[in-house]
Scaffold this motif. Structure first.
Motif, PDB file in Angstrom:
ATOM      1  N   PRO A   1       0.799  -1.227   0.000  1.00 47.77           N
ATOM      2  CA  PRO A   1       0.000   0.000   0.000  1.00 47.77           C
ATOM      3  C   PRO A   1       0.835   1.282   0.000  1.00 47.77           C
ATOM      4  O   PRO A   1       0.543   2.194  -0.775  1.00 47.77           O
ATOM      5  CB  PRO A   1      -0.850  -0.144   1.272  1.00 47.77           C
ATOM      6  N   PRO A   2       1.896   1.379   0.832  1.00 45.99           N
ATOM      7  CA  PRO A   2       2.703   2.612   0.763  1.00 45.99           C
ATOM      8  C   PRO A   2       3.362   2.813  -0.600  1.00 45.99           C
ATOM      9  O   PRO A   2       3.460   3.948  -1.080  1.00 45.99           O
ATOM     10  CB  PRO A   2       3.763   2.408   1.861  1.00 45.99           C
ATOM     11  N   ASP A   3       3.805   1.712  -1.236  1.00 43.43           N
ATOM     12  CA  ASP A   3       4.419   1.829  -2.564  1.00 43.43           C
ATOM     13  C   ASP A   3       3.410   2.357  -3.580  1.00 43.43           C
ATOM     14  O   ASP A   3       3.724   3.229  -4.396  1.00 43.43           O
ATOM     15  CB  ASP A   3       4.953   0.475  -3.025  1.00 43.43           C
ATOM     16  N   ALA A   4       2.191   1.811  -3.542  1.00 40.92           N
ATOM     17  CA  ALA A   4       1.158   2.260  -4.483  1.00 40.92           C
ATOM     18  C   ALA A   4       0.852   3.746  -4.284  1.00 40.92           C
ATOM     19  O   ALA A   4       0.679   4.487  -5.256  1.00 40.92           O
ATOM     20  CB  ALA A   4      -0.108   1.426  -4.303  1.00 40.92           C
ATOM     21  N   CYS A   5       0.825   4.189  -3.018  1.00 44.58           N
ATOM     22  CA  CYS A   5       0.569   5.612  -2.744  1.00 44.58           C
ATOM     23  C   CYS A   5       1.710   6.480  -3.263  1.00 44.58           C
ATOM     24  O   CYS A   5       1.475   7.574  -3.794  1.00 44.58           O
ATOM     25  CB  CYS A   5       0.374   5.828  -1.243  1.00 44.58           C
TER      26      CYS A   5
ATOM     27  N   SER B   1      -6.177   2.055  -9.150  1.00 42.29           N
ATOM     28  CA  SER B   1      -7.156   1.125  -9.720  1.00 42.29           C
ATOM     29  C   SER B   1      -7.589   0.060  -8.720  1.00 42.29           C
ATOM     30  O   SER B   1      -6.860  -0.303  -7.790  1.00 42.29           O
ATOM     31  CB  SER B   1      -6.579   0.451 -10.968  1.00 42.29           C
ATOM     32  N   ASP B   2      -8.782  -0.469  -8.938  1.00 45.00           N
ATOM     33  CA  ASP B   2      -9.287  -1.550  -8.089  1.00 45.00           C
ATOM     34  C   ASP B   2      -8.437  -2.803  -8.214  1.00 45.00           C
ATOM     35  O   ASP B   2      -8.346  -3.603  -7.275  1.00 45.00           O
ATOM     36  CB  ASP B   2     -10.742  -1.870  -8.463  1.00 45.00           C
ATOM     37  N   THR B   3      -7.800  -2.990  -9.379  1.00 41.81           N
ATOM     38  CA  THR B   3      -6.925  -4.154  -9.573  1.00 41.81           C
ATOM     39  C   THR B   3      -5.801  -4.155  -8.547  1.00 41.81           C
ATOM     40  O   THR B   3      -5.488  -5.188  -7.946  1.00 41.81           O
ATOM     41  CB  THR B   3      -6.320  -4.148 -10.995  1.00 41.81           C
ATOM     42  N   VAL B   4      -5.193  -2.990  -8.342  1.00 39.73           N
ATOM     43  CA  VAL B   4      -4.096  -2.885  -7.382  1.00 39.73           C
ATOM     44  C   VAL B   4      -4.591  -3.095  -5.962  1.00 39.73           C
ATOM     45  O   VAL B   4      -4.084  -3.934  -5.216  1.00 39.73           O
ATOM     46  CB  VAL B   4      -3.405  -1.507  -7.501  1.00 39.73           C
ATOM     47  N   TRP B   5      -5.627  -2.360  -5.575  1.00 40.81           N
ATOM     48  CA  TRP B   5      -6.038  -2.352  -4.174  1.00 40.81           C
ATOM     49  C   TRP B   5      -6.812  -3.591  -3.765  1.00 40.81           C
ATOM     50  O   TRP B   5      -6.889  -3.914  -2.572  1.00 40.81           O
ATOM     51  CB  TRP B   5      -6.815  -1.074  -3.877  1.00 40.81           C
ATOM     52  N   SER B   6      -7.341  -4.332  -4.737  1.00 40.31           N
ATOM     53  CA  SER B   6      -7.995  -5.606  -4.383  1.00 40.31           C
ATOM     54  C   SER B   6      -6.980  -6.607  -3.844  1.00 40.31           C
ATOM     55  O   SER B   6      -7.320  -7.470  -3.031  1.00 40.31           O
ATOM     56  CB  SER B   6      -8.724  -6.188  -5.593  1.00 40.31           C
ATOM     57  N   ARG B   7      -5.720  -6.482  -4.287  1.00 38.21           N
ATOM     58  CA  ARG B   7      -4.671  -7.382  -3.799  1.00 38.21           C
ATOM     59  C   ARG B   7      -4.277  -7.076  -2.363  1.00 38.21           C
ATOM     60  O   ARG B   7      -3.707  -7.931  -1.680  1.00 38.21           O
ATOM     61  CB  ARG B   7      -3.441  -7.286  -4.709  1.00 38.21           C
ATOM     62  N   PHE B   8      -4.550  -5.867  -1.903  1.00 39.32           N
ATOM     63  CA  PHE B   8      -4.201  -5.482  -0.537  1.00 39.32           C
ATOM     64  C   PHE B   8      -5.331  -5.770   0.449  1.00 39.32           C
ATOM     65  O   PHE B   8      -5.135  -5.677   1.668  1.00 39.32           O
ATOM     66  CB  PHE B   8      -3.846  -3.994  -0.480  1.00 39.32           C
ATOM     67  N   LEU B   9      -6.512  -6.103  -0.069  1.00 39.57           N
ATOM     68  CA  LEU B   9      -7.651  -6.415   0.789  1.00 39.57           C
ATOM     69  C   LEU B   9      -7.618  -7.890   1.191  1.00 39.57           C
ATOM     70  O   LEU B   9      -7.086  -8.732   0.449  1.00 39.57           O
ATOM     71  CB  LEU B   9      -8.954  -6.100   0.062  1.00 39.57           C
ATOM     72  N   PRO B  10      -8.156  -8.255   2.346  1.00 34.25           N
ATOM     73  CA  PRO B  10      -8.120  -9.654   2.794  1.00 34.25           C
ATOM     74  C   PRO B  10      -8.930 -10.565   1.880  1.00 34.25           C
ATOM     75  O   PRO B  10      -9.919 -10.149   1.274  1.00 34.25           O
ATOM     76  CB  PRO B  10      -8.715  -9.606   4.204  1.00 34.25           C
ATOM     77  N   SER B  11      -8.498 -11.814   1.799  1.00 40.83           N
ATOM     78  CA  SER B  11      -9.152 -12.778   0.906  1.00 40.83           C
ATOM     79  C   SER B  11     -10.572 -13.108   1.362  1.00 40.83           C
ATOM     80  O   SER B  11     -11.402 -13.518   0.549  1.00 40.83           O
ATOM     81  CB  SER B  11      -8.317 -14.060   0.826  1.00 40.83           C
TER      82      SER B  11
ATOM     83  N   GLN C   1     -10.628   2.652   4.857  1.00 43.96           N
ATOM     84  CA  GLN C   1     -11.690   2.575   5.870  1.00 43.96           C
ATOM     85  C   GLN C   1     -11.421   1.418   6.833  1.00 43.96           C
ATOM     86  O   GLN C   1     -11.639   1.531   8.042  1.00 43.96           O
ATOM     87  CB  GLN C   1     -13.055   2.395   5.214  1.00 43.96           C
ATOM     88  N   LEU C   2     -10.947   0.302   6.284  1.00 43.49           N
ATOM     89  CA  LEU C   2     -10.673  -0.868   7.116  1.00 43.49           C
ATOM     90  C   LEU C   2      -9.412  -0.698   7.958  1.00 43.49           C
ATOM     91  O   LEU C   2      -9.181  -1.473   8.884  1.00 43.49           O
ATOM     92  CB  LEU C   2     -10.552  -2.127   6.248  1.00 43.49           C
ATOM     93  N   CYS C   3      -8.589   0.295   7.638  1.00 46.68           N
ATOM     94  CA  CYS C   3      -7.416   0.571   8.465  1.00 46.68           C
ATOM     95  C   CYS C   3      -7.809   1.222   9.787  1.00 46.68           C
ATOM     96  O   CYS C   3      -7.042   1.196  10.752  1.00 46.68           O
ATOM     97  CB  CYS C   3      -6.420   1.449   7.711  1.00 46.68           C
TER      98      CYS C   3
ATOM     99  N   VAL D   1       0.518  -0.480   6.410  1.00 49.57           N
ATOM    100  CA  VAL D   1       1.749  -0.791   5.683  1.00 49.57           C
ATOM    101  C   VAL D   1       1.690  -2.183   5.066  1.00 49.57           C
ATOM    102  O   VAL D   1       1.972  -2.369   3.883  1.00 49.57           O
ATOM    103  CB  VAL D   1       2.979  -0.666   6.600  1.00 49.57           C
ATOM    104  N   SER D   2       1.305  -3.175   5.869  1.00 50.61           N
ATOM    105  CA  SER D   2       1.349  -4.559   5.409  1.00 50.61           C
ATOM    106  C   SER D   2       0.004  -5.093   4.936  1.00 50.61           C
ATOM    107  O   SER D   2      -0.046  -6.096   4.216  1.00 50.61           O
ATOM    108  CB  SER D   2       1.859  -5.462   6.533  1.00 50.61           C
ATOM    109  N   GLY D   3      -1.090  -4.454   5.357  1.00 49.44           N
ATOM    110  CA  GLY D   3      -2.417  -4.967   5.035  1.00 49.44           C
ATOM    111  C   GLY D   3      -2.826  -6.145   5.899  1.00 49.44           C
ATOM    112  O   GLY D   3      -3.880  -6.750   5.667  1.00 49.44           O
TER     113      GLY D   3
END
Length: 279
Positions: A22-26, A41-51, A75-77, A94-96
């Motif tokens: 997440p920090p790298d994407a920002c 994009s949602d493609t990037v941030w979907s990978r940082f969200l829990p499965s 929001q989940l942070c 930082v780590s998600g």
């Protein structure tokens, strides 16, 4: 690096950024206007969200509204109430990785429904509707459990009892409490005090009650005698121990007990137990 990425199609850039953090994407959002769309994009941030995101969202106390996966991530942070408001869930920015807090209502506290021993109260600095305050008791027993499938795999977690000590507290540190982390058939026990170190008080006790204190401390296991530390939310925390979450589902029990001193104690306020990644 940003210049070389600009030469790639946006979907390729999104795939690459989703393998970062997440920090790298920002940071990529700030380095180049042409990379901003891919980095958001949602493609990037979907990978940082829990499965298990759908199950998590179904457990929230109030429905979340969000415009993108990036919006949802942040929001989940923040602490989100789940399971009828007796737990909170959050992601590490930082780590998600996941953290949980079990409120006092989600814990097993001996005699917690006996008004002569405990009282349920509201507290202005708590995220929960209720906390519990100890009136008086001789045996203190607090336990929480969590299924490791709720946590992030391949992660070392610390468990922390979140507390306050009232001005009229008594008897809390006559003898160290024993803290235990149990998983499967293994357990690790340590010791902790519930009050911050007061050097002046400690000197007086050493002068007048040293022999009695040494005798009582022999009743508990040898340990680190941890002390509470201040949190950023105005509460204190005592580390109960740590455990490793692997790939398989296991139940973890976390406890603090003082049942060997047989001394009346009171004035402890408990908000809950937090489990958060240690690295």
């Amino acid at each position: 690096m940003a210049t070389r990425l600009n030469m790639l199609p946006e979907d390729c850039i999104s795939t690459i950024l989703s393998l970062t953090s997440p920090p790298d994407a920002c940071r990529f959002m700030l380095t180049s206007s042409s990379l901003q769309s891919a980095a958001k994009s949602d493609t990037v941030w979907s990978r940082f969200l829990p499965s298990d995101l759908p199950q998590l969202l179904s457990r929230t106390h109030t429905q979340l509204t969000f415009s993108s996966n990036k919006d949802l991530f942040f929001q989940l942070c923040d602490s989100v109430l789940v399971d009828s408001g007796i737990k909170t869930f959050s992601l590490n920015k930082v780590s998600g990785k996941k953290s949980y807090v079990l409120s006092a209502r989600a814990l097993s506290i001996a005699l917690s429904n006996e008004p002569t021993h405990w009282t349920w109260v509201t507290h202005s600095t708590s995220r929960f509707a209720e906390v519990i305050e100890l009136k008086t008791i001789s045996n203190l027993e607090i336990e929480g459990t969590i299924d490791t499938q709720d946590l992030s795999p391949n992660t070392t977690y610390g468990a922390y009892l979140i507390i306050k000590v009232s001005d009229h507290a008594f008897g809390l540190d006559s003898i160290p409490s024993e803290t235990t982390i149990s998983k499967d058939e293994s357990s690790v026990t340590n010791t902790a005090f519930l009050c911050p170190l007061d050097e002046q008080k400690q000197q007086l006790e050493s002068l007048f009650f040293m022999n009695r204190r040494r005798m009582m401390e022999k009743r508990v296991v040898k340990g680190d005698a941890r002390r509470p530390s201040k949190r950023g939310d105005g509460w204190m925390e005592v580390e109960l121990g740590e455990f490793i979450v692997g790939d398989k589902c296991e139940m973890v029990k976390m406890s603090l007990k003082e049942v060997k001193g047989h001394q009346l104690k009171g004035g402890l306020i408990i908000e809950g137990i937090e489990m958060r990644p240690k690295c």
